[in-house]
Design a protein around this motif. Structure first.
Motif, short mmCIF file in Angstrom:
data_model
loop_
_atom_site.label_atom_id
_atom_site.label_comp_id
_atom_site.label_asym_id
_atom_site.label_seq_id
_atom_site.Cartn_x
_atom_site.Cartn_y
_atom_site.Cartn_z
N THR A 312 0.83 -1.21 0.00
CA THR A 312 0.00 0.00 0.00
C THR A 312 0.86 1.26 0.00
N GLU A 313 0.34 2.28 -0.62
CA GLU A 313 0.95 3.61 -0.59
C GLU A 313 -0.12 4.63 -0.20
N LYS A 314 0.17 5.42 0.81
CA LYS A 314 -0.79 6.43 1.26
C LYS A 314 -0.88 7.56 0.24
N LEU A 315 -2.10 7.81 -0.23
CA LEU A 315 -2.33 8.88 -1.19
C LEU A 315 -2.94 10.12 -0.54
N TYR A 316 -3.71 9.91 0.53
CA TYR A 316 -4.45 11.00 1.15
C TYR A 316 -4.80 10.58 2.57
N ALA A 317 -4.82 11.54 3.49
CA ALA A 317 -5.09 11.19 4.89
C ALA A 317 -5.92 12.26 5.58
N LEU A 318 -6.78 11.83 6.48
CA LEU A 318 -7.54 12.70 7.37
C LEU A 318 -7.34 12.21 8.80
N GLU A 319 -7.24 13.13 9.73
CA GLU A 319 -7.14 12.72 11.13
C GLU A 319 -8.39 11.98 11.55
N GLU A 320 -9.53 12.42 11.06
CA GLU A 320 -10.81 11.79 11.36
C GLU A 320 -11.72 11.86 10.14
N LEU A 321 -12.53 10.81 9.97
CA LEU A 321 -13.64 10.87 9.03
C LEU A 321 -14.89 10.80 9.88
N THR A 322 -15.73 11.83 9.77
CA THR A 322 -16.90 11.94 10.65
C THR A 322 -18.19 11.80 9.85
N PRO A 323 -19.29 11.46 10.51
CA PRO A 323 -20.58 11.37 9.80
C PRO A 323 -21.00 12.71 9.20
N GLU A 324 -20.56 13.80 9.82
CA GLU A 324 -20.99 15.14 9.37
C GLU A 324 -20.23 15.59 8.13
N ARG A 325 -19.03 15.00 7.87
CA ARG A 325 -18.20 15.48 6.77
C ARG A 325 -17.59 14.30 6.01
N PRO A 326 -18.29 13.77 4.99
CA PRO A 326 -17.78 12.64 4.21
C PRO A 326 -16.63 13.06 3.29
N LEU A 327 -16.03 12.08 2.64
CA LEU A 327 -14.99 12.33 1.67
C LEU A 327 -15.51 12.00 0.28
N LEU A 328 -15.39 12.96 -0.64
CA LEU A 328 -15.71 12.74 -2.05
C LEU A 328 -14.40 12.49 -2.78
N ALA A 329 -14.22 11.27 -3.29
CA ALA A 329 -12.97 10.91 -3.94
C ALA A 329 -13.21 10.56 -5.40
N GLY A 330 -12.29 10.96 -6.25
CA GLY A 330 -12.32 10.58 -7.65
C GLY A 330 -11.28 9.50 -7.89
N MET A 331 -11.73 8.34 -8.35
CA MET A 331 -10.79 7.25 -8.61
C MET A 331 -11.34 6.34 -9.70
N THR A 332 -10.46 5.74 -10.44
CA THR A 332 -10.84 4.86 -11.54
C THR A 332 -10.76 3.42 -11.06
N ILE A 333 -11.85 2.67 -11.26
CA ILE A 333 -11.90 1.27 -10.86
C ILE A 333 -12.14 0.43 -12.10
N HIS A 334 -11.18 -0.39 -12.44
CA HIS A 334 -11.34 -1.25 -13.62
C HIS A 334 -10.51 -2.51 -13.43
N GLY A 335 -10.78 -3.50 -14.26
CA GLY A 335 -10.05 -4.76 -14.17
C GLY A 335 -10.55 -5.61 -13.01
N THR A 336 -9.82 -6.68 -12.74
CA THR A 336 -10.23 -7.64 -11.72
C THR A 336 -9.45 -7.51 -10.42
N ILE A 337 -8.41 -6.69 -10.42
CA ILE A 337 -7.60 -6.51 -9.22
C ILE A 337 -7.73 -5.07 -8.75
N PRO A 338 -8.11 -4.84 -7.49
CA PRO A 338 -8.32 -3.47 -7.00
C PRO A 338 -7.04 -2.65 -7.06
N GLN A 339 -7.19 -1.39 -7.47
CA GLN A 339 -6.05 -0.46 -7.47
C GLN A 339 -6.08 0.51 -6.30
N TYR A 340 -7.25 0.66 -5.67
CA TYR A 340 -7.40 1.62 -4.58
C TYR A 340 -8.04 0.95 -3.37
N GLY A 341 -7.76 1.53 -2.23
CA GLY A 341 -8.35 1.04 -0.99
C GLY A 341 -8.39 2.15 0.04
#
Length: 370
Positions: A312-341
């Motif tokens: 794994t390689e860290k791309l982005y980090a938050l100290e907390e993810l809260t119910p009041e403030r979600p994360l909107l992420a743009g990422m491409t998902i294709h193929g049979t092996i996950p590229q993001y997590g």
């Protein structure tokens, strides 16, 4: 845009034997009214096991399989299905196959007629406490022969093949060997293969009889036994009344932005890539989690037991993810092996890692724990 399944391919479990689909079709074992009454009465006894299998089928989680005694065959089967509706393809039956008046729980592969021959696991209970009688997987598999008997088939490498018949014990807690056949080298030169038989179930020449048979005659025994297999009536897990914790109850869920009402929400935003096929994904916390990270994944290894390892390689980090403030992420998902997590530390202080995948069943997002 067509969304492809991101399920990993088949990972064969380490073990002794490989099951094969031999034999002519037989009539299904009928389920009587009495059997149906038994099933209803004993469902609660097996409730935790059934909930565990339902969760395993839906999530394909290695952790769920590890915690569920006898779950390895279903984990392997779910991965092999690669997006097919596993809840329709795997079923269960609660019926007394030992004849002691206490119904056993059978979990097996479904065929088109709500029945199946391949049995992944059998459970019984004593003093209302369930336990696993036996389980099988791709290289150590069982098929039903009816009347509490099972055909066992597979290999331990190119040179070693084993097939056998077993009967469930009168109390349903173990298997009793009837006939056990196997191949083994005759001497240390490995130049000639011998054919052996015993009734103890031991893979040992010293306690076995060497058979004076041709290769054709030996394999004819296997073929004749395979023809005796019979289907068991099964209820698909899609019809099971699940009562446990579902994926939706994870502290973090993932949804396509198009499925989320964003008006009035404040959110964090991150772009993992800028490909044309990029998806907008919302990561929403049901409860606050700490050290939330978006990860880049690279498949490192798939072990014989099916455990998947990513670097794994860290791309982005938050100290907390809260119910009041979600994360909107743009990422491409294709193929049979996950590229993001993603990863986060939950309320119990446990760090958890998930691959972001798309279900081949309904095109929804899946967080697959690894």
């Amino acid at each position: 845009m067509k969304r492809k399944s991101a399920f990993l391919g088949v990972c064969l479990m380490a073990g002794m034997l490989m099951i094969s689909g031999c034999g002519a079709k037989e009539e299904s074992i009928e389920t009587s009214v009495a059997d149906m009454a038994e099933e209803g009465e004993h469902t609660e006894i097996y409730r935790d096991i059934l909930d565990g299998f339902y969760t395993l089928i839906v999530t394909g989680s290695e952790d769920t399989a590890a915690a569920l005694e006898g779950g390895e065959g279903v984990l392997e089967a779910v991965r092999a299905m690669e997006g097919e509706n596993a809840l329709e393809r795997i079923g269960y039956s609660i019926t007394d196959i030992s004849g002691d008046g206490i119904p056993e729980l059978l979990v097996g592969a479904m065929e088109d007629n709500h029945s199946g021959k391949e049995i992944y696991a059998v459970y019984t209970c004593r003093k209302d406490i369930p336990s696993c009688t036996f389980s099988g997987w791709g290289r150590s598999g069982y098929t039903s022969m009816g009347d509490g008997r099972f055909f066992y088939q597979g290999s331990n490498g190119a040179m070693y093949a084993i097939f056998a018949t077993y009967a469930i014990s009168p109390d349903g807690t173990s298997l009793i060997c009837e006939d056990y056949y196997f191949t083994y080298e005759k001497d240390e030169s490995f130049s000639e293969i011998g054919f052996y038989h015993n009734t103890s179930g031991a893979w040992e020449k010293d306690v076995s009889e060497e058979l004076d048979l041709s290769e054709e005659e030996f394999w004819q025994i296997q073929e004749d036994l395979a023809k005796q297999t019979k289907s068991v009536a099964l209820t698909p897990f899609s019809a099971y009344g699940f009562t446990g914790s579902s994926m939706a109850e994870l502290p973090v869920t993932a949804l396509f932005a198009s499925d989320v009402e964003m008006d009035g929400l404040a959110w964090e935003e991150f772009l993992a890539d800028r490909e044309e096929a990029q998806e907008k994904i919302v990561f929403m916390a049901q409860s606050t989690v700490k050290d939330f990270q978006v990860l880049s994944l690279s498949l490192e290894n798939v072990e014989e037991n099916g455990r998947v390892t990513f670097s794994t390689e860290k791309l982005y980090a938050l100290e907390e993810l809260t119910p009041e403030r979600p994360l909107l992420a743009g990422m491409t998902i294709h193929g049979t092996i996950p590229q993001y997590g993603i990863s986060y530390v939950d309320s119990n202080g446990e760090k958890r890692n998930f691959a972001v995948e798309i279900s081949g069943m309904d095109g929804s997002l899946i967080l697959q724990e690894f």
